[in-house]
Design an enzyme around this catalytic site. Structure first.
Site, mmCIF file in Angstrom:
data_model
loop_
_atom_site.group_PDB
_atom_site.id
_atom_site.type_symbol
_atom_site.label_atom_id
_atom_site.label_comp_id
_atom_site.label_asym_id
_atom_site.label_seq_id
_atom_site.Cartn_x
_atom_site.Cartn_y
_atom_site.Cartn_z
ATOM 1 N N HIS A 70 -2.784 -0.232 -6.173
ATOM 2 C CA HIS A 70 -3.804 -0.447 -5.136
ATOM 3 C C HIS A 70 -4.961 0.534 -5.316
ATOM 4 O O HIS A 70 -6.130 0.156 -5.242
ATOM 5 C CB HIS A 70 -3.206 -0.246 -3.733
ATOM 6 C CG HIS A 70 -2.184 -1.281 -3.340
ATOM 7 N ND1 HIS A 70 -0.953 -0.961 -2.819
ATOM 8 C CD2 HIS A 70 -2.216 -2.626 -3.381
ATOM 9 C CE1 HIS A 70 -0.274 -2.068 -2.558
ATOM 10 N NE2 HIS A 70 -1.011 -3.090 -2.884
ATOM 11 N N ARG A 120 -2.548 -8.813 -11.463
ATOM 12 C CA ARG A 120 -1.667 -8.115 -12.386
ATOM 13 C C ARG A 120 -1.370 -8.988 -13.599
ATOM 14 O O ARG A 120 -1.729 -8.683 -14.695
ATOM 15 C CB ARG A 120 -0.344 -7.745 -11.696
ATOM 16 C CG ARG A 120 -0.467 -6.559 -10.817
ATOM 17 C CD ARG A 120 0.659 -6.491 -9.822
ATOM 18 N NE ARG A 120 0.530 -7.515 -8.807
ATOM 19 C CZ ARG A 120 1.123 -7.483 -7.647
ATOM 20 N NH1 ARG A 120 1.927 -6.499 -7.350
ATOM 21 N NH2 ARG A 120 0.936 -8.439 -6.768
ATOM 22 N N SER A 165 4.424 -3.280 -4.402
ATOM 23 C CA SER A 165 5.016 -2.533 -3.288
ATOM 24 C C SER A 165 6.496 -2.873 -3.137
ATOM 25 O O SER A 165 7.322 -1.997 -2.873
ATOM 26 C CB SER A 165 4.292 -2.870 -1.976
ATOM 27 O OG SER A 165 2.963 -2.436 -2.026
ATOM 28 N N LYS A 208 6.124 -10.824 7.747
ATOM 29 C CA LYS A 208 6.687 -9.920 6.739
ATOM 30 C C LYS A 208 7.376 -8.759 7.426
ATOM 31 O O LYS A 208 6.877 -8.246 8.419
ATOM 32 C CB LYS A 208 5.572 -9.380 5.839
ATOM 33 C CG LYS A 208 5.173 -10.323 4.728
ATOM 34 C CD LYS A 208 4.308 -9.578 3.723
ATOM 35 C CE LYS A 208 3.808 -10.501 2.621
ATOM 36 N NZ LYS A 208 2.875 -9.814 1.730
HETATM 37 P P1 ADP Z 1 -0.456 -8.944 -0.021
HETATM 38 O O1 ADP Z 1 0.685 -8.942 0.924
HETATM 39 O O2 ADP Z 1 -1.739 -9.464 0.531
HETATM 40 O O3 ADP Z 1 -0.172 -9.484 -1.405
HETATM 41 P P2 ADP Z 1 -0.348 -6.363 -1.217
HETATM 42 O O4 ADP Z 1 -0.442 -5.075 -0.522
HETATM 43 O O5 ADP Z 1 0.947 -6.701 -1.865
HETATM 44 O O6 ADP Z 1 -0.770 -7.414 -0.159
HETATM 45 O O7 ADP Z 1 -1.507 -6.490 -2.289
HETATM 46 C C1 ADP Z 1 -2.862 -6.450 -1.940
HETATM 47 C C2 ADP Z 1 -3.684 -6.793 -3.162
HETATM 48 O O8 ADP Z 1 -3.470 -5.808 -4.161
HETATM 49 C C3 ADP Z 1 -3.350 -8.130 -3.815
HETATM 50 O O9 ADP Z 1 -4.547 -8.685 -4.324
HETATM 51 C C4 ADP Z 1 -2.439 -7.751 -4.937
HETATM 52 O O10 ADP Z 1 -2.496 -8.688 -5.991
HETATM 53 C C5 ADP Z 1 -3.056 -6.437 -5.351
HETATM 54 N N1 ADP Z 1 -2.110 -5.559 -6.031
HETATM 55 C C6 ADP Z 1 -0.900 -5.148 -5.642
HETATM 56 N N2 ADP Z 1 -0.316 -4.349 -6.564
HETATM 57 C C7 ADP Z 1 -1.199 -4.267 -7.595
HETATM 58 C C8 ADP Z 1 -1.190 -3.625 -8.873
HETATM 59 N N3 ADP Z 1 -0.159 -2.923 -9.314
HETATM 60 N N4 ADP Z 1 -2.288 -3.766 -9.631
HETATM 61 C C9 ADP Z 1 -3.322 -4.503 -9.208
HETATM 62 N N5 ADP Z 1 -3.398 -5.146 -8.048
HETATM 63 C C10 ADP Z 1 -2.349 -5.038 -7.248
#
Ligand code: ADP
Length: 170
Positions: A20, A93, A131, A44
């Site tokens: 992030h 990713r 996450s 969630k």
């Molecule tokens: P959501 O529940 O909306 O997917 P996340 O917190 O899991 O929320 O992710 C928010 C954003 O960050 C999404 O666009 C996700 O693809 C991106 N993201 C999460 N982890 C990574 C990572 N390791 N590298 C790049 N982008 C990421």
């Protein structure tokens, strides 16, 4: 060249990871202001409460002056209209992210044609990082220091102990 508009980076951030932070840092090179918008998704099950996720993100981004961390609830398209900001940042990713993100981007555009989604590719060392993976590693007693900032690692350790005793995020 920096666009003169702010961009919104929405997500659950449960917890915030180095992936992030990588996306936020990249976005901050492109836009003068990044509004990291933390969602309280009732469907969630989060291990950190909304306020805890906001606090963790604020600490994570403390060196990036153009970043603001806020919360939002309800439909993202309505929220963007309310704050009059129509650029969305999402991280990509691997191919596995693509279909879901593509659907979301098109649906948001259908809901409000002013919304434009910009995808930023993560550093290749974070392509496997999520996450949920971090939570799973922490729950199983693994070391998460390569995946999350120090202060997140510390809180994660504490939360895992309290979860094992039956606690949960408020
Ligand atoms: P959501 O529940 O909306 O997917 P996340 O917190 O899991 O929320 O992710 C928010 C954003 O960050 C999404 O666009 C996700 O693809 C991106 N993201 C999460 N982890 C990574 C990572 N390791 N590298 C790049 N982008 C990421």
């Amino acid at each position: 060249m920096k666009r003169k508009i702010s961009a919104v980076y929405p997500g659950s951030f449960d917890p915030p990871t180095n992936g992030h932070l990588d996306i936020i840092t990249r976005a901050s090179h492109l836009f003068p202001k990044i509004i990291v918008s933390v969602t309280e998704n009732v469907n969630k099950k989060h291990i950190f409460s909304l306020q805890e996720r906001i606090d963790l993100l604020q600490k994570t981004t403390k060196n990036l002056k153009s970043v603001e961390v806020v919360s939002f609830s309800g439909l993202l398209a309505n929220y963007l209209e309310k704050i009059n900001s129509f650029v969305l940042i999402r991280g990509l990713r691997a191919l596995s992210d693509f279909e879901y993100e593509f659907q979301m981007a098109l649906m948001n555009r259908k809901l409000n044609k002013k919304i434009e989604t910009i995808f930023l590719m993560t550093d290749q060392s974070y392509t496997f990082l999520s996450s949920s993976m971090v939570k799973e590693i922490a729950m199983l007693g693994g070391n998460t220091s390569d995946f999350v900032p120090k202060h997140v690692e510390k809180e994660l350790k504490k939360r895992v102990v309290s979860l094992s005793k039956g606690g949960y995020a408020k």
